[in-house]
Scaffold this active site. Structure first.
Site, PDB file in Angstrom:
ATOM      1  N   GLY A 142       0.871  -1.211   0.138  1.00 34.94           N
ATOM      2  CA  GLY A 142      -0.150  -0.573  -0.089  1.00 34.94           C
ATOM      3  C   GLY A 142       0.766   1.382   0.016  1.00 34.94           C
ATOM      4  O   GLY A 142       0.774   2.208   0.401  1.00 34.94           O
ATOM      5  N   GLY A 143       1.981   1.387  -0.323  1.00 35.60           N
ATOM      6  CA  GLY A 143       2.575   2.630  -0.527  1.00 35.60           C
ATOM      7  C   GLY A 143       2.487   3.757  -1.371  1.00 35.60           C
ATOM      8  O   GLY A 143       3.034   4.189  -1.230  1.00 35.60           O
ATOM      9  N   THR A 200      -5.572   0.300  12.975  1.00 34.46           N
ATOM     10  CA  THR A 200      -6.309   1.293  13.378  1.00 34.46           C
ATOM     11  C   THR A 200      -7.474   0.904  15.024  1.00 34.46           C
ATOM     12  O   THR A 200      -7.306   0.311  15.118  1.00 34.46           O
ATOM     13  CB  THR A 200      -8.004   2.038  12.583  1.00 34.46           C
ATOM     14  OG1 THR A 200      -8.510   2.902  13.010  1.00 34.46           O
ATOM     15  CG2 THR A 200      -8.875   0.570  12.084  1.00 34.46           C
ATOM     16  N   ASP A 201      -7.224   2.932  15.575  1.00 34.61           N
ATOM     17  CA  ASP A 201      -7.990   2.644  16.355  1.00 34.61           C
ATOM     18  C   ASP A 201      -9.863   2.362  16.362  1.00 34.61           C
ATOM     19  O   ASP A 201     -10.286   1.529  17.291  1.00 34.61           O
ATOM     20  CB  ASP A 201      -7.811   4.102  17.263  1.00 34.61           C
ATOM     21  CG  ASP A 201      -8.218   4.824  16.565  1.00 34.61           C
ATOM     22  OD1 ASP A 201      -8.971   4.746  15.482  1.00 34.61           O
ATOM     23  OD2 ASP A 201      -7.843   6.593  16.818  1.00 34.61           O
ATOM     24  N   GLU A 202     -10.291   2.148  15.349  1.00 39.41           N
ATOM     25  CA  GLU A 202     -11.785   2.027  15.108  1.00 39.41           C
ATOM     26  C   GLU A 202     -11.568   0.475  15.640  1.00 39.41           C
ATOM     27  O   GLU A 202     -13.074   0.631  15.761  1.00 39.41           O
ATOM     28  CB  GLU A 202     -12.039   2.471  13.686  1.00 39.41           C
ATOM     29  CG  GLU A 202     -11.760   3.745  13.557  1.00 39.41           C
ATOM     30  CD  GLU A 202     -12.327   4.316  11.949  1.00 39.41           C
ATOM     31  OE1 GLU A 202     -13.249   3.851  11.562  1.00 39.41           O
ATOM     32  OE2 GLU A 202     -11.667   5.278  11.490  1.00 39.41           O
ATOM     33  N   GLY A 242      -0.726   4.647  -1.190  1.00 43.56           N
ATOM     34  CA  GLY A 242      -1.558   5.582  -0.103  1.00 43.56           C
ATOM     35  C   GLY A 242      -1.666   6.507   0.401  1.00 43.56           C
ATOM     36  O   GLY A 242      -0.166   7.153   0.536  1.00 43.56           O
ATOM     37  N   PHE A 243      -2.434   7.391   1.077  1.00 47.12           N
ATOM     38  CA  PHE A 243      -2.146   8.714   1.893  1.00 47.12           C
ATOM     39  C   PHE A 243      -0.818   8.188   2.695  1.00 47.12           C
ATOM     40  O   PHE A 243       0.688   8.771   2.379  1.00 47.12           O
ATOM     41  CB  PHE A 243      -2.928   8.934   1.921  1.00 47.12           C
ATOM     42  CG  PHE A 243      -2.091   9.728   3.327  1.00 47.12           C
ATOM     43  CD1 PHE A 243      -1.960  10.992   3.395  1.00 47.12           C
ATOM     44  CD2 PHE A 243      -3.840   9.873   4.576  1.00 47.12           C
ATOM     45  CE1 PHE A 243      -1.907  11.836   4.748  1.00 47.12           C
ATOM     46  CE2 PHE A 243      -3.005  10.540   5.660  1.00 47.12           C
ATOM     47  CZ  PHE A 243      -1.784  12.176   5.435  1.00 47.12           C
ATOM     48  N   ILE A 244      -0.262   7.642   3.758  1.00 46.15           N
ATOM     49  CA  ILE A 244       0.001   6.464   4.278  1.00 46.15           C
ATOM     50  C   ILE A 244       0.926   6.076   4.195  1.00 46.15           C
ATOM     51  O   ILE A 244       2.319   5.855   4.725  1.00 46.15           O
ATOM     52  CB  ILE A 244      -0.547   6.037   5.901  1.00 46.15           C
ATOM     53  CG1 ILE A 244      -1.682   6.668   6.774  1.00 46.15           C
ATOM     54  CG2 ILE A 244       0.697   5.702   6.968  1.00 46.15           C
ATOM     55  CD1 ILE A 244      -2.589   5.653   7.249  1.00 46.15           C
ATOM     56  N   LYS A 250     -10.853  -4.826   9.677  1.00 43.52           N
ATOM     57  CA  LYS A 250      -9.358  -4.795  10.180  1.00 43.52           C
ATOM     58  C   LYS A 250      -9.430  -5.094  11.775  1.00 43.52           C
ATOM     59  O   LYS A 250      -7.881  -6.188  12.022  1.00 43.52           O
ATOM     60  CB  LYS A 250      -9.434  -3.039  10.268  1.00 43.52           C
ATOM     61  CG  LYS A 250      -9.087  -2.405   9.474  1.00 43.52           C
ATOM     62  CD  LYS A 250      -7.751  -2.916   8.456  1.00 43.52           C
ATOM     63  CE  LYS A 250      -6.358  -2.341   9.567  1.00 43.52           C
ATOM     64  NZ  LYS A 250      -5.118  -2.486   8.731  1.00 43.52           N
ATOM     65  N   TYR A 255     -15.501  -1.218   7.798  1.00 46.87           N
ATOM     66  CA  TYR A 255     -14.066  -1.379   7.316  1.00 46.87           C
ATOM     67  C   TYR A 255     -13.670  -2.122   9.285  1.00 46.87           C
ATOM     68  O   TYR A 255     -12.601  -2.701   9.191  1.00 46.87           O
ATOM     69  CB  TYR A 255     -13.751  -0.139   7.250  1.00 46.87           C
ATOM     70  CG  TYR A 255     -12.707   0.543   8.143  1.00 46.87           C
ATOM     71  CD1 TYR A 255     -11.386  -0.138   7.258  1.00 46.87           C
ATOM     72  CD2 TYR A 255     -12.406   2.181   9.136  1.00 46.87           C
ATOM     73  CE1 TYR A 255      -9.955   0.251   7.647  1.00 46.87           C
ATOM     74  CE2 TYR A 255     -11.042   2.117   9.336  1.00 46.87           C
ATOM     75  CZ  TYR A 255      -9.587   1.323   8.386  1.00 46.87           C
ATOM     76  OH  TYR A 255      -9.006   1.897   8.933  1.00 46.87           O
TER      77      TYR A 255
END
Length: 374
Positions: free
Chosen positions: A31-32, A154-156, A34-36, A183, A179
């Site tokens: 996923g390089g 993620t914290d979600e 993507g945003f992060i 995860k 989502y």
């Protein structure tokens, strides 16, 4: 660069796997684009910290334009493909022979998971399974006591918090969306592989990221884009949902710290220690825009439009990051006020680039109604 299959014992006609001058290790990043992920790739290459092989499927949220200045950079290889493609992932391990995997590839937008949950199951769960199994096979063929698998989550996965509480490393999982459930499942797979197979992995759970290059379906870049186009700024429900904001450059520095020094099988929470209500974030952006790009019609706050909340919308997130601070010496360096201001300025200076990245992929429409496909 096209990767070619080879036997693990091949001695001739093999892809060169030795380190380039100045790099410390070889890292397989998923996923390089993507945003992060792209922020991580830039961080690793700019610091000559690691050679990088970047595997990205280039979905709507992944764009090679985030790394266009690195295409010919020494120590960087890009491979387009799916993390759930087992033969491709195996080929990467056999040719690149990484010292570590940093797994960022994921379908990540809650609203899209409500509309199309199957994509999230395939990528976030099946894809993680493939990476775990191929990493394990790689270690059997080429034992490496220093190999590490960093799973970025993620914290979600923890669900919604009542006032005054914070997530910590022992928080129960209580996902609210397709989502976050996907995860959470991936996190559980990684832990199971650690316990069952002695797999050398570590998990991080991060709070909401922001910064340059973020796809404008997320709150901060969406608000900036709506201000730029003088369109209504949608705010879900009453806007009082609380999120902890973490600058993406702080995040990738934390990931590198955990990869190098984190204790195997442990979990590290990464947060910005900047919890704010969504409506306050929108107001701050409007104030910055009022200063930088004044609008003749008045403050951009006039564009704020409250819309129906999305299903299963978590009310509050907050992170306890004591473990990473105390054990690894990491803490966020970028205050939210200055980080947000520099982010707004970046988007104002890169409007044409973002238009190209977003073209034919997203037009600012409402997502997350559950009315498209299943």
């Amino acid at each position: 660069m096209i990767l070619h299959h080879r036997s693990p014992h091949c001695k001739q006609d093999c892809v060169e796997t030795s380190l380039s001058d100045g790099f410390q290790m070889k890292v397989f990043v998923t996923g390089g684009c993507g945003f992060i992920g792209s922020a991580l790739v830039r961080f690793l290459l700019d610091g000559r910290l690691a050679e990088v092989l970047n595997l990205d499927r280039l979905t709507y949220a992944g764009s090679p334009l985030r790394l266009v200045d690195y295409e010919n950079r020494s120590g960087y290889v890009f491979q387009q493909g799916d993390i759930a493609d087992r033969s491709l992932v195996r080929n990467i391990f056999e040719t690149f022979q990484p010292d570590a995997v940093i797994h960022l590839a994921a379908e990540s937008h809650v609203d899209r998971s409500i509309d199309a949950p199957s994509d999230f199951i395939q990528t976030n769960i099946v894809g993680t399974f493939v990476l775990l199994e191929e990493s394990r096979r790689h270690l059997k063929l080429r034992p490496n006591p220093n190999f590490r698998f960093l799973h970025v989550s993620t914290d979600e996965v923890f669900g919604s918090l009542p006032p005054g509480e914070r997530f910590d490393v022992d928080s129960d999982y209580d996902p609210s969306s397709p989502y976050s459930a996907s995860k959470a499942a991936a996190d559980h797979l990684v832990r199971a592989w650690c316990r069952t197979y002695g797999f050398p992995a570590v998990i991080t759970n991060c709070s909401n990221n922001y910064g340059p290059f973020q796809f404008p379906e997320k709150l901060i870049p969406l608000t900036i884009a709506k201000c730029q186009s003088r369109q209504p700024i949608p705010v879900y429900g009453d806007g009082k949902q609380v999120r902890d904001w973490l600058h993406v450059e702080d995040h990738v520095e934390a990931l590198w710290t955990v990869l190098r020094r984190g204790k195997l099988t442990d979990t590290y929470l990464i947060g910005g220690e900047s919890p704010l209500e969504n409506i306050e974030v929108v107001h701050r952006i409007c104030r910055i825009m009022d200063e930088l790009v004044p609008c003749e019609e008045g403050s951009y706050r006039r564009l704020i439009t409250f819309v129906e909340d999305r299903p299963g919308h978590d009310r509050r997130y907050a992170m306890c990051i004591d473990r990473i601070k105390e054990d690894l010496g990491w803490s966020p360096k970028r205050p939210f006020a200055s980080g947000l201001r520099s982010t707004v300025q970046w988007y104002l200076e890169h409007q044409e680039l973002m238009q190209v990245i977003v073209a034919d992929r997203y037009r600012g429409e409402r997502l997350g109604t559950g009315s498209t496909k299943h």
